[in-house]
Design a protein around this motif. Sequence first.
Motif, mmCIF file in Angstrom:
data_model
loop_
_atom_site.group_PDB
_atom_site.id
_atom_site.type_symbol
_atom_site.label_atom_id
_atom_site.label_comp_id
_atom_site.label_asym_id
_atom_site.label_seq_id
_atom_site.Cartn_x
_atom_site.Cartn_y
_atom_site.Cartn_z
ATOM 1 N N HIS A 1 13.603 19.927 7.798
ATOM 2 C CA HIS A 1 14.400 19.006 6.978
ATOM 3 C C HIS A 1 15.102 17.977 7.866
ATOM 4 O O HIS A 1 15.120 16.781 7.544
ATOM 5 N N LYS A 2 15.666 18.437 8.966
ATOM 6 C CA LYS A 2 16.364 17.531 9.887
ATOM 7 C C LYS A 2 15.431 16.464 10.439
ATOM 8 O O LYS A 2 15.841 15.332 10.674
ATOM 9 N N LYS A 3 14.184 16.845 10.663
ATOM 10 C CA LYS A 3 13.212 15.934 11.266
ATOM 11 C C LYS A 3 12.360 15.215 10.229
ATOM 12 O O LYS A 3 11.420 14.507 10.583
ATOM 13 N N ASN A 4 12.695 15.424 8.945
ATOM 14 C CA ASN A 4 11.918 14.829 7.853
ATOM 15 C C ASN A 4 10.425 15.144 8.008
ATOM 16 O O ASN A 4 9.564 14.291 7.800
ATOM 17 N N ASN A 5 10.150 16.384 8.385
ATOM 18 C CA ASN A 5 8.789 16.853 8.639
ATOM 19 C C ASN A 5 8.211 17.430 7.345
ATOM 20 O O ASN A 5 8.834 18.281 6.716
ATOM 21 N N PRO A 6 7.023 17.000 6.949
ATOM 22 C CA PRO A 6 6.427 17.513 5.708
ATOM 23 C C PRO A 6 6.123 19.018 5.744
ATOM 24 O O PRO A 6 5.879 19.615 4.696
ATOM 25 N N GLN A 7 6.165 19.629 6.916
ATOM 26 C CA GLN A 7 5.953 21.079 6.990
ATOM 27 C C GLN A 7 7.116 21.861 6.384
ATOM 28 O O GLN A 7 7.028 23.081 6.249
ATOM 29 N N GLU A 8 8.151 21.150 6.007
ATOM 30 C CA GLU A 8 9.282 21.799 5.340
ATOM 31 C C GLU A 8 8.803 22.547 4.093
ATOM 32 O O GLU A 8 9.251 23.660 3.815
ATOM 33 N N ASN A 9 7.873 21.942 3.356
ATOM 34 C CA ASN A 9 7.360 22.580 2.137
ATOM 35 C C ASN A 9 6.658 23.889 2.439
ATOM 36 O O ASN A 9 6.797 24.857 1.696
ATOM 37 N N GLN A 10 5.899 23.948 3.523
ATOM 38 C CA GLN A 10 5.207 25.182 3.886
ATOM 39 C C GLN A 10 6.217 26.260 4.287
ATOM 40 O O GLN A 10 6.086 27.420 3.900
ATOM 41 N N SER A 11 7.214 25.892 5.047
ATOM 42 C CA SER A 11 8.243 26.861 5.436
ATOM 43 C C SER A 11 8.999 27.368 4.213
ATOM 44 O O SER A 11 9.330 28.550 4.122
ATOM 45 N N GLU A 12 9.271 26.478 3.280
ATOM 46 C CA GLU A 12 9.941 26.869 2.033
ATOM 47 C C GLU A 12 9.060 27.846 1.247
ATOM 48 O O GLU A 12 9.555 28.839 0.694
ATOM 49 N N ARG A 13 7.763 27.587 1.195
ATOM 50 C CA ARG A 13 6.830 28.483 0.500
ATOM 51 C C ARG A 13 6.844 29.876 1.147
ATOM 52 O O ARG A 13 6.888 30.888 0.463
ATOM 53 N N ILE A 14 6.814 29.921 2.462
ATOM 54 C CA ILE A 14 6.839 31.201 3.171
ATOM 55 C C ILE A 14 8.137 31.932 2.871
ATOM 56 O O ILE A 14 8.137 33.128 2.587
ATOM 57 N N LYS A 15 9.242 31.219 2.911
ATOM 58 C CA LYS A 15 10.548 31.827 2.618
ATOM 59 C C LYS A 15 10.560 32.432 1.220
ATOM 60 O O LYS A 15 10.962 33.591 1.037
ATOM 61 N N ILE A 16 10.107 31.680 0.240
ATOM 62 C CA ILE A 16 10.089 32.167 -1.145
ATOM 63 C C ILE A 16 9.182 33.376 -1.288
ATOM 64 O O ILE A 16 9.537 34.369 -1.944
ATOM 65 N N ARG A 17 8.023 33.339 -0.660
ATOM 66 C CA ARG A 17 7.111 34.480 -0.732
ATOM 67 C C ARG A 17 7.716 35.719 -0.076
ATOM 68 O O ARG A 17 7.543 36.830 -0.572
ATOM 69 N N CYS A 18 8.421 35.538 1.027
ATOM 70 C CA CYS A 18 9.087 36.676 1.669
ATOM 71 C C CYS A 18 10.150 37.262 0.749
ATOM 72 O O CYS A 18 10.249 38.491 0.614
ATOM 73 N N ILE A 19 10.943 36.415 0.136
ATOM 74 C CA ILE A 19 11.980 36.886 -0.785
ATOM 75 C C ILE A 19 11.351 37.675 -1.921
ATOM 76 O O ILE A 19 11.797 38.784 -2.246
ATOM 77 N N GLU A 20 10.304 37.132 -2.512
ATOM 78 C CA GLU A 20 9.650 37.808 -3.640
ATOM 79 C C GLU A 20 9.001 39.118 -3.220
ATOM 80 O O GLU A 20 9.068 40.112 -3.947
ATOM 81 N N LEU A 21 8.385 39.141 -2.054
ATOM 82 C CA LEU A 21 7.774 40.377 -1.570
ATOM 83 C C LEU A 21 8.834 41.448 -1.310
ATOM 84 O O LEU A 21 8.663 42.603 -1.690
ATOM 85 N N LEU A 22 9.930 41.074 -0.690
ATOM 86 C CA LEU A 22 10.990 42.044 -0.409
ATOM 87 C C LEU A 22 11.550 42.648 -1.692
ATOM 88 O O LEU A 22 11.948 43.816 -1.710
ATOM 89 N N LYS A 23 11.557 41.891 -2.770
ATOM 90 C CA LYS A 23 12.026 42.407 -4.057
ATOM 91 C C LYS A 23 11.088 43.470 -4.622
ATOM 92 O O LYS A 23 11.490 44.280 -5.463
ATOM 93 N N LEU A 24 9.839 43.481 -4.166
ATOM 94 C CA LEU A 24 8.838 44.407 -4.692
ATOM 95 C C LEU A 24 8.688 45.675 -3.855
ATOM 96 O O LEU A 24 8.001 46.606 -4.259
ATOM 97 N N LEU A 25 9.318 45.696 -2.690
ATOM 98 C CA LEU A 25 9.219 46.857 -1.807
ATOM 99 C C LEU A 25 10.395 47.801 -2.051
ATOM 100 O O LEU A 25 11.292 47.511 -2.839
ATOM 101 N N ASP A 26 10.395 48.937 -1.385
ATOM 102 C CA ASP A 26 11.437 49.952 -1.544
ATOM 103 C C ASP A 26 12.817 49.337 -1.282
ATOM 104 O O ASP A 26 13.102 48.892 -0.168
ATOM 105 N N SER A 27 13.641 49.301 -2.304
ATOM 106 C CA SER A 27 14.928 48.600 -2.213
ATOM 107 C C SER A 27 15.854 49.191 -1.153
ATOM 108 O O SER A 27 16.600 48.443 -0.507
ATOM 109 N N ASN A 28 15.814 50.500 -0.942
ATOM 110 C CA ASN A 28 16.671 51.106 0.082
ATOM 111 C C ASN A 28 16.253 50.683 1.483
ATOM 112 O O ASN A 28 17.097 50.352 2.323
ATOM 113 N N LYS A 29 14.949 50.665 1.739
ATOM 114 C CA LYS A 29 14.455 50.247 3.056
ATOM 115 C C LYS A 29 14.717 48.763 3.283
ATOM 116 O O LYS A 29 15.095 48.348 4.378
#
Length: 130
Positions: free
Chosen positions: A58-86
């Motif tokens: 974002h600071k560098k106005n780099n279009p790869q920001e969208n890919q990093s955002e996608r990875i972040k969202i996918r990680c968040i969603e995956l973590l919600k589907l795994l064992d909540s205690n772990k």
Amino acid sequence: KTVEGARGFFVVSLSIDCPLMDRFPDALIFQLRSSEEIVVDLTVKNLAMSSAMVVTHHKKNNPQENQSERIKIRCIELLKLLDSNKVKKRLDVLLEATKGNGSDLKFINKWGYDDQQINAISESIYQVAT
């Protein structure tokens, strides 16, 4: 089943432009749960790195920001589907590092994240709970 195999899988699956990975298939979740310790750890680290990279791009106005955002969202969603205690236990370790404490501090310092990136990592951790 191995850290190397899981890393390779995540390099492709988290970053690929494929709608299938935006909603993880049940069969995939079942398989990921069979190696949950490795999967939780790598997903949490990917969450941290992608959250920090969103800020960098974002600071560098780099279009790869969208890919990093996608990875972040996918990680968040995956973590919600795994064992909540772990997941909670592992996220608590990372959260402590964002406050300057604990075993993940070495991970945070290794990448030289600045305050804005650390704040973004912290915000992403809380998004897993919502």
